[in-house]
Scaffold this active site. Structure first.
Site, PDB file in Angstrom:
ATOM      1  CB  SER A 120      41.602   6.443  39.517  1.00 61.72           C
ATOM      2  OG  SER A 120      42.437   5.994  38.514  1.00 61.72           O
ATOM      3  CG  HIS A 141      46.093   6.676  42.457  1.00 59.48           C
ATOM      4  ND1 HIS A 141      45.557   7.933  42.597  1.00 59.48           N
ATOM      5  CD2 HIS A 141      45.925   6.337  41.153  1.00 59.48           C
ATOM      6  CE1 HIS A 141      45.073   8.331  41.436  1.00 59.48           C
ATOM      7  NE2 HIS A 141      45.292   7.384  40.551  1.00 59.48           N
ATOM      8  CD  GLU A 153      46.069  10.275  45.663  1.00 59.41           C
ATOM      9  OE1 GLU A 153      45.680  11.423  45.878  1.00 59.41           O
ATOM     10  OE2 GLU A 153      45.376   9.439  45.037  1.00 59.41           O
ATOM     11  CG  ASN A 191      41.719  10.799  40.249  1.00 55.93           C
ATOM     12  OD1 ASN A 191      41.750  11.504  39.246  1.00 55.93           O
ATOM     13  ND2 ASN A 191      42.327   9.635  40.327  1.00 55.93           N
TER      14      ASN A 191
END
Ligand code: NAD
Length: 286
Positions: A120, A141, A153, A191
């Site tokens: 993450s 991700h 991602e 994130n």
């Protein structure tokens, strides 16, 4: 159903189980590896429950459900992943653990096998640093729950190769996902944007401005969010969310805006990790 190249998934927890299902739905044979047998059993039950819902909704037949289910082979022996063409790592958000796993994978797998990390927030450059063939190590991700959320991602580390990055991007599309390329920067895109959603909510709670249920309700009813910040932390896993914040904070050289919360830290220390442990900001019947 055409069985395409075998995919390995390392870690069968919240994310690994969902990722295995995403790959099996596209016809891949999946070797799902975890060190814990009970986690592998739970992952299989989770996959069966989602496929049962797919049948109930009329999206697949009973036969397709069975075929997809059988494509995921739980394995406690990591050497089984030596046969894979792509491996996706989804172990906890700890740099040394991920580096150990990637070192093992570089031993086991052919040098052209794509090695993807579902991290993450950790640096892909750091995960791959010093390992042989770092050009095939790419960030990949997914979002929680992986079978539902479209975004992936794709993160190119300092030594990730252009061809391998392009192959990872294509693979995400083949899985029916919407890939986005992101630079190897702390928290990547989502994130990093999401940190204040959790951190500020935790500060409001710490200041006693509002309680957990009020904050969640207001963000959903008035803010238009699908889930409140505390419900989301329970879904993600408070340990995982805390580790992500810690990592973003550290990699931004302790910028105050990313400072982790003592409330989260205490909950992690107490083992109150959210849905997966039956208790977080809310109680759950597991
Ligand atoms: N939870 C989320 O919402 C979310 C979303 C996107 C990305 N991620 C990332 O995905 C990764 C996994 O997160 P998670 O929530 O699935 O964690 P989790 O704790 O639910 O699962 C991790 C699994 O890895 C297994 N494991 C630990 N050491 C291992 C080893 N040496 N070999 C094999 N398996 C091992 C554990 O037994 C556990 O089942 C983390 O990097 C996290 O940051 C999590």
């Amino acid at each position: 159903m055409a069985v395409t190249c075998p995919v390995g998934v390392v870690g069968a927890g919240t994310m690994g189980a969902g990722i295995a299902l995403v790959c099996a739905r596209q016809g891949h044979r999946v070797y799902l590896h975890d060190i814990k047998q009970d986690v592998l059993d739970k992952a299989q039950s989770y996959i069966a429950s989602i496929l049962t819902k797919d049948v109930a909704k009329g999206n697949i037949s009973e036969q397709q459900k069975q075929e997809t289910y059988e494509l995921v082979e739980p394995v406690q022996d990591i050497t089984m992943l030596g046969a894979c063409s792509i491996v996706i790592e989804a172990v906890p958000e700890k740099l040394e653990l991920k580096r150990t796993i990637f070192a093992r994978l570089t031993d086991l797998c052919r040098s052209d096998v794509l090695l993807l990390s579902n991290t993450s927030s950790l640096s892909i450059t750091e995960i791959a640093g010093g390992l042989p063939h770092p050009e095939r190590i790419i960030g990949f991700h997914f979002f929680n729950p992986a079978p539902v959320m479209p975004l992936v991602e794709v993160i190119r580390g300092h030594r990730s190769g252009g061809e391998a990055t392009a192959a990872a991007y294509r693979f995400a599309k083949e899985l029916g996902k919407v890939p986005v390329l992101a630079a190897d920067s702390p928290g990547f895109i989502v994130n990093r944007v999401a940190r204040p959603y959790y951190n500020e909510a935790l500060r409001i709670l710490g200041d006693r401005t509002a309680d957990v249920e009020q904050i969640d309700r207001i963000m959903k009813q008035a803010g238009g969010f699908k889930m409140g910040p505390f419900e989301l932390q329970d879904l993600i896993g408070i340990d995982i969310n805390y580790a992500t914040t810690e990592s973003v904070y550290t990699h931004f050289f302790h910028e105050n805006r990313f400072k982790p919360s003592r409330i989260q830290q205490r909950m992690v220390q107490a083992g109150s990790l959210g849905r997966k442990t039956g208790e977080g900001f809310y109680p759950y019947d597991n």
